[in-house]
Design a protein around this motif. Structure first.
Motif, mmCIF file in Angstrom:
data_model
loop_
_atom_site.group_PDB
_atom_site.id
_atom_site.type_symbol
_atom_site.label_atom_id
_atom_site.label_comp_id
_atom_site.label_asym_id
_atom_site.label_seq_id
_atom_site.Cartn_x
_atom_site.Cartn_y
_atom_site.Cartn_z
ATOM 1 N N PHE A 146 0.841 -1.195 0.000
ATOM 2 C CA PHE A 146 0.000 0.000 0.000
ATOM 3 C C PHE A 146 0.877 1.246 0.000
ATOM 4 C CE2 PHE A 146 -2.102 3.407 2.394
ATOM 5 C CZ PHE A 146 -3.202 3.620 1.565
ATOM 6 N N HIS A 147 0.602 2.137 -0.948
ATOM 7 C CA HIS A 147 1.289 3.427 -1.005
ATOM 8 C C HIS A 147 0.280 4.514 -0.664
ATOM 9 C CE1 HIS A 147 4.956 1.787 -2.716
ATOM 10 N NE2 HIS A 147 4.252 1.197 -3.668
ATOM 11 N N THR A 148 0.649 5.414 0.191
ATOM 12 C CA THR A 148 -0.272 6.473 0.588
ATOM 13 C C THR A 148 -0.511 7.427 -0.579
ATOM 14 O OG1 THR A 148 1.480 7.961 1.355
ATOM 15 C CG2 THR A 148 0.609 6.342 2.942
ATOM 16 N N PRO A 149 -1.670 8.084 -0.604
ATOM 17 C CA PRO A 149 -1.913 9.081 -1.650
ATOM 18 C C PRO A 149 -0.850 10.177 -1.657
ATOM 19 C CG PRO A 149 -3.953 8.553 -0.501
ATOM 20 C CD PRO A 149 -2.847 7.891 0.265
ATOM 21 N N GLU A 150 -0.365 10.552 -0.473
ATOM 22 C CA GLU A 150 0.648 11.610 -0.400
ATOM 23 C C GLU A 150 1.939 11.174 -1.094
ATOM 24 O OE1 GLU A 150 -2.463 12.152 2.433
ATOM 25 O OE2 GLU A 150 -1.094 10.451 2.172
ATOM 26 N N ARG A 159 2.201 6.933 -10.932
ATOM 27 C CA ARG A 159 1.069 6.429 -10.164
ATOM 28 C C ARG A 159 -0.065 5.859 -11.008
ATOM 29 N NH1 ARG A 159 -2.040 11.620 -7.350
ATOM 30 N NH2 ARG A 159 -2.589 12.698 -9.278
ATOM 31 N N ARG A 322 -7.317 -2.327 3.157
ATOM 32 C CA ARG A 322 -6.061 -1.598 3.015
ATOM 33 C C ARG A 322 -6.165 -0.524 1.940
ATOM 34 N NH1 ARG A 322 -0.583 -4.627 1.222
ATOM 35 N NH2 ARG A 322 -1.782 -4.758 -0.705
ATOM 36 N N GLU A 323 -6.828 -0.860 0.833
ATOM 37 C CA GLU A 323 -6.968 0.104 -0.262
ATOM 38 C C GLU A 323 -7.888 1.257 0.100
ATOM 39 O OE1 GLU A 323 -6.429 -2.576 -4.289
ATOM 40 O OE2 GLU A 323 -8.317 -2.729 -3.184
ATOM 41 N N MET A 325 -7.821 2.916 2.865
ATOM 42 C CA MET A 325 -7.157 3.849 3.776
ATOM 43 C C MET A 325 -6.967 5.208 3.100
ATOM 44 S SD MET A 325 -4.289 1.316 5.471
ATOM 45 C CE MET A 325 -3.540 2.691 6.372
ATOM 46 N N GLY A 326 -7.540 6.245 3.684
ATOM 47 C CA GLY A 326 -7.441 7.582 3.120
ATOM 48 C C GLY A 326 -8.544 7.921 2.145
ATOM 49 N N TYR A 327 -9.423 6.952 1.848
ATOM 50 C CA TYR A 327 -10.492 7.179 0.886
ATOM 51 C C TYR A 327 -11.850 6.954 1.551
ATOM 52 C CZ TYR A 327 -6.620 6.849 -2.402
ATOM 53 O OH TYR A 327 -5.443 7.055 -3.058
ATOM 54 N N ASP A 519 -5.850 13.849 -6.350
ATOM 55 C CA ASP A 519 -5.637 12.429 -6.597
ATOM 56 C C ASP A 519 -6.547 11.876 -7.683
ATOM 57 O OD1 ASP A 519 -3.674 12.304 -4.637
ATOM 58 O OD2 ASP A 519 -5.123 11.891 -3.049
#
Length: 532
Positions: A146-150, A159, A322-323, A325-327, A519
């Motif tokens: 998992f890569h963060t959006p940041e 990306r 996991r995917e 996260m942040g969404y 994003d």
């Protein structure tokens, strides 16, 4: 061109997703067949849907190595090509995988066979692997984790290779196709207004000035400042195509466009970009604002019905924990699509919206507005939740004239309460709307345009966009006004008309659950950042 997916000797085959009837007519059927055989646009997404009872031999597929695992005798390759969030499982002998690493572009030839595993029905047993684009695993920054959006935001050129961002690109493509079909069915003409313009449509001054690089002086001087402008006068990148779209509508009727626009706002928020896309539509011979809102509502409802069951939307709404996260959560994304499908979106006047917010001020942190002020994001979220029941979008109409653009038609008679007739706005309003969606605030806005010359010139004069008009509707400094051409439209056969604009990238954020427009755009440009 290398074939992407060719199935030979199978019980059925993957057909190309396009047809070239004109090509056949011009060059003959045999040439057309040869062209299709050499350019079969098969993808991993198509192959994963191909489920023959017996093995299909001589399958050729291209893709990128997403991950590579091994046992003593075999190697297992997870292959992707951006056509699906799912990976293709490849089983290969150890000697075939020399030189492979994450990110490597390869061409595989093998047998498509029923799988003994549970992750997919079939797997590809590789017989030949050709490296067509090597990758250095030690330096390649996109790994199977998992890569963060940041973090991904620092790699805008790479990306799109991640499953989420390739899915967002496919979503964008399908939304554009659906909208194009909608407008075609409603007899709208697609147009391409200019990007370079002589005026600031909204009058806010947040524009980028156009200057040729060769004319930018290294050291300012009086001589340099006297150099003539490239276009004869100062020009800008457009902030909205609306004014030009009106001119086109008066020529061919109802029109629409999807165009890039630019705003030099020094805003560091999740909702603002310096370069983004606007979908704008203009309707001729329309008397009432309700018709414009009906079109916007029908467009978004049709879009949601058209695509909600598509593969890309289902993938985006079925992300792993996991995917997510942040969404926005999968359940929220599904609820948004369902809300757009519903009939009869509520409509409330600005006047009543302000009264409602004032009455429910204890439910909000920010100060409630007084009549004549703009609504804050928290106010808009409250309205979408309270008036729309947490699911339906909400139209807020008839804003005060003093806080809206000069081209909007004044409400005649003064606006009244839509839901409970009787209350009159305390000041002058205009026939306009903002469309609010739950959790996300505004995604669209529109209005009736002032089609009468005298009121338009008076509004332009009030905002310093034209000189003081005389009794004949003429102004003293016609040549000085960059919008004289816009006033000309009212001088010669201008019917009542109206239109709307939708922040296309904001719409995609709402539909996908991505919380920031930075994003949802492949190469985001915003204050302080324009990386590549």
């Amino acid at each position: 061109m290398r074939p992407i997916a060719v199935l030979k000797g199978a019980s059925r085959s993957i057909h190309p997703p396009f047809h070239v009837p004109n090509f056949r007519a011009s060059y003959g059927c045999h040439l057309a067949r040869r062209y299709l055989s050499q350019n079969t646009n098969g993808h991993i997404a198509q192959l994963l849907e191909f489920k023959p009872d017996s093995a299909a031999k001589n399958v050729v597929i291209n893709g990128y190595v997403r991950s590579l695992s091994k046992t003593k005798q075999h190697r297992f390759i997870s292959l992707g090509d951006g056509s699906s969030s799912r990976s293709l499982q490849v089983v290969a002998a150890r000697e075939l995988t020399d030189g492979l690493s994450v990110g490597t572009a390869i061409c595989l030839t093998g047998s498509w066979e029923p799988s003994l595993g549970a992750l997919q029905s079939h797997e590809l047993h590789a017989e030949k692997i050709e490296i067509v684009g090597p990758s250095n695993a030690k330096t390649y920054p996109i790994q199977k984790k998992f890569h963060t959006p940041e973090f991904l935001r620092t790699l805008p050129h790479l990306r799109p290779r991640t499953t989420l961002n390739s899915g967002l690109l496919r979503l964008r493509s399908q939304v554009i196709a659906s909208l194009t079909n909608f407008f075609a069915q409603h007899h709208f003409t697609q147009t391409h207004p200019p990007i370079l313009t002589s005026s600031d449509c909204e009058g806010a001054g947040e524009v980028f000035k156009i200057t040729p690089a060769t004319e930018i002086p290294s050291t300012p001087s009086i001589e340099n400042r006297k150099q003539p402008e490239y276009f004869g006068s100062t020009k800008y990148l457009t902030v909205s195509t609306q004014l030009h779209l009106e001119a086109l509508a008066l020529g061919v009727g109802n029109v629409w466009t999807l165009s890039p626009v630019f705003r030099a706002e020094k805003s560091d928020t999740s909702r603002h970009l310096s370069e983004f896309y606007m979908l704008e539509a203009e309707m001729s011979f329309v008397e009432e604002l309700g018709s414009v809102m009906d079109l916007a509502e029908a467009m978004l409802r049709t879009l949601s019905i058209d695509l909600s069951e598509s593969a890309v939307v289902q993938e985006l709404a079925s992300r792993s924990d996991r995917e997510q996260m942040g969404y926005v959560s999968n359940d929220q994304v599904k609820q948004r699509w369902e809300g757009l499908k519903q009939d009869s979106w509520p409509r409330i006047t600005y006047t009543d919206a302000v009264a409602l917010i004032q009455d429910k001020a204890s439910l909000m942190e920010c100060k409630p507005p007084v009549w004549g002020e703009g609504l804050q994001a928290e106010h808009e979220k409250f309205l979408a939740e309270y008036v729309g029941g947490g699911s339906k979008p909400v139209f807020v109409v008839n804003y005060p004239q003093d806080i809206k653009a000069f081209y909007m038609r004044a409400s005649q008679p003064p606006s009244t309460n839509i839901t409970q007739p009787g209350q009159t706005a305390p000041g002058a309003t205009v026939d306009c709307f903002d469309l609010l969606v739950p959790e996300f605030c505004e995604i669209a806005g529109g209005s009736m345009r002032e089609h009468r010359l005298e009121p338009l010139l008076a509004a332009m004069y009030k905002q310093g966009l034209a000189g003081n008009p005389n009794a004949e509707g003429q102004v003293d400094n016609q040549k000085a006004s960059p919008l004289e051409w816009y006033a000309d439209l009212r001088r010669w056969g201008c019917p009542p008309h109206g239109g709307f604009g939708i922040g296309f990238d904001r719409l995609l954020c709402y539909l996908s659950g991505v919380p920031t427009v930075r994003d949802i755009v492949a190469f985001p440009r915003y204050f302080g950042r324009c990386d590549c």
